[in-house]
Design a protein around this motif. Structure first.
Motif, short mmCIF file in Angstrom:
data_model
loop_
_atom_site.label_atom_id
_atom_site.label_comp_id
_atom_site.label_asym_id
_atom_site.label_seq_id
_atom_site.Cartn_x
_atom_site.Cartn_y
_atom_site.Cartn_z
N ASN A 230 -0.06 -15.83 -19.56
CA ASN A 230 1.35 -15.84 -18.48
C ASN A 230 2.27 -15.68 -19.08
O ASN A 230 3.47 -16.09 -19.28
N TRP A 243 1.40 -8.60 -15.37
CA TRP A 243 -0.36 -9.03 -15.68
C TRP A 243 -1.07 -9.10 -16.94
O TRP A 243 -1.46 -8.15 -17.52
N LEU A 244 -1.70 -9.93 -17.17
CA LEU A 244 -2.84 -10.24 -18.11
C LEU A 244 -1.94 -9.92 -19.34
O LEU A 244 -1.83 -8.85 -19.87
N ARG A 248 1.88 -3.78 -15.59
CA ARG A 248 0.35 -2.82 -15.01
C ARG A 248 1.07 -1.43 -15.59
O ARG A 248 2.14 -0.82 -14.79
N GLU A 251 1.67 0.57 -12.65
CA GLU A 251 3.18 0.62 -12.38
C GLU A 251 4.59 0.76 -12.83
O GLU A 251 4.70 1.51 -12.84
N GLN A 279 -5.66 2.02 -12.63
CA GLN A 279 -5.39 0.51 -11.71
C GLN A 279 -6.63 0.66 -11.51
O GLN A 279 -6.85 -0.69 -10.75
N GLU A 282 -8.01 -1.63 -13.47
CA GLU A 282 -6.96 -3.13 -13.55
C GLU A 282 -7.21 -3.95 -12.99
O GLU A 282 -7.58 -5.40 -12.78
N ASP A 283 -7.83 -3.64 -11.74
CA ASP A 283 -8.62 -3.68 -10.65
C ASP A 283 -9.91 -4.41 -10.51
O ASP A 283 -10.07 -5.89 -10.77
N THR A 286 -8.66 -8.29 -12.71
CA THR A 286 -8.71 -8.45 -11.61
C THR A 286 -9.62 -9.57 -11.66
O THR A 286 -9.58 -10.67 -11.36
N GLU A 290 -10.70 -13.42 -11.74
CA GLU A 290 -10.91 -14.00 -10.64
C GLU A 290 -12.73 -14.80 -10.41
O GLU A 290 -12.53 -15.36 -10.25
N ALA A 337 -6.97 -6.11 -21.69
CA ALA A 337 -5.65 -5.57 -21.01
C ALA A 337 -4.83 -4.57 -21.70
O ALA A 337 -4.56 -3.79 -21.55
#
Length: 384
Positions: A230, A243-244, A248, A251, A279, A282-283, A286, A290, A337
């Motif tokens: 976090n 992000w993680l 990213r 980005e 990307q 990363e997706d 993610t 989830e 990550a």
């Protein structure tokens, strides 16, 4: 007969008056006007009718003159009064405008005073925040020097027992200071047109320093994965974009690409492909996070919940054991990550020239520094 009577009247008047002056003329009088002739001491006869008319005419002229004088005086008074009224209105208007101007100036002075107070309070809060940060770092340094945390062996040389999160924060603070020093040297080298061979050494040093960050992040995740995941060691604004446990790569590549022009067509295509592949990875991570979160929700809610929950101790402990096993996968996600971020930097270095890589590292650092500065300004903002 009429003529004889007139003569008789004339004779009588002469005989009674003791003498009469004959002018030899017959006087004609207007109808309705009776004329009376009286003897004067000097023998002259004064016509009272004529005298009365003359007197009346003179009296009329005098009265007319007096009236004209009064009218002129009254007109002058009216004119003077009108001028006084107009002058009074102008004075009132000027006075109102002067009051409005004074009121506006007073409001401007008050607004300027409040603005100076807010600015002063804002600067003071910034200074207080800076002092607190320095004091905190000094306290952490003293705690480390006093041996409150005992260093482990091997790969955990930077990790200390007792509070792994705090130990990581100390290591990261030292890493950030050293990293900023290295970036300052790199900026000076780029601006001084240093040779590519010497510049290459500085670029390799910065890249190796990034690898050091990934190494002790992995160590810190073993002590407190949520602290690293976090970004609790980052500023609030930085954490919002993280992000993680980091930023990213896709980005950052987008930002770097916009500040490295001109690029060759081959370089531009290589960065675009690297951005796309980053990307996609990363997706995928993610989605895995989830799915892990949803799996934990199902595990923790598989037995009865609420005041009527009747799960026994054995079922409860079994449920917690399953959840703990799934939660341990967080460390694996964090490691994947960080590996993606590390590989993206290495791939970018292969696409760009040495000087372009140096500029890319400076762009990346400046962007993160602005996020950090924005966070400091937000925390120190005046609150009314």
């Amino acid at each position: 007969m009429g003529g004889s009577l007139e003569n008789v009247g004339s004779a009588e008047m002469c005989s009674n008056g003791g003498g009469c002056m004959d002018t030899g003329q017959h006087l004609m009088y207007p109808k309705g006007v009776s004329m009376v002739a009286l003897p004067l001491g000097n023998g002259h006869v004064e016509n009272w009718a004529d005298s009365g008319i003359a007197d009346n005419s003179q009296h009329t002229d005098d009265t007319s003159t007096d009236i004209d004088t009064d009218d002129k005086t009254q007109c002058n008074r009216v004119k003077n009064g009108a001028r006084m009224v107009v002058h009074s209105k102008v004075q009132i208007k000027d006075k109102a405008e002067d009051q409005k101007t004074l009121r506006r100036l007073a409001q401007n002075r008050e607004a300027a005073r409040k603005s100076r107070l807010r600015k002063k309070a804002y600067v003071q809060q910034l200074e207080n925040s800076r002092v607190k940060l320095v004091q905190l770092e000094q306290e952490l340094q003293r705690a480390r020097q006093q041996g409150i945390f005992i260093a482990n062996q091997g790969d955990q040389g930077h990790l200390t027992v007792g509070n792994g999160a705090l130990a990581f924060d100390i290591d990261y603070a030292h890493w950030a200071d050293e990293h900023q020093r290295m970036l300052n040297d790199l900026r000076t080298a780029v601006n001084s047109q240093m040779s590519d061979n010497d510049l290459h050494l500085l670029v390799d040093g910065v890249m190796a320093h990034y690898n050091e960050l990934f190494r002790f992040k992995s160590i810190g995740a073993k002590a407190d994965v949520f602290h690293i995941l976090n970004g609790m060691w980052r500023t609030p604004v930085e954490k919002w974009f993280m992000w993680l446990g980091g930023f990213r790569s896709s980005e950052l590549l987008k930002i770097i690409k916009n500040h490295l022009e001109p690029l060759t067509e081959q370089q531009l295509m290589g960065i675009c492909n690297l951005q796309q592949s980053s990307q996609q990875a990363e997706d995928a991570l993610t989605q895995g996070m989830e799915a892990l979160q949803q799996s934990l929700v199902e595990t923790l809610s598989s037995t009865s919940l609420g005041p009527t929950g009747g799960a026994n101790v054995a079922d409860y402990m079994g449920q917690m054991a399953i959840a703990m096993g799934k939660l341990s996968d967080l460390e694996s996600f964090l490691h994947q990550a960080d590996l993606l971020k590390q590989q993206t930097l290495q791939q970018l270095q292969r696409i760009l020239t040495t000087r372009q890589t140096a500029r890319a590292l400076l762009v990346r650092n400046d962007y993160i520094s602005r996020l950090r500065a924005l966070s400091s300004l937000w925390l120190a903002r005046p609150r009314e």
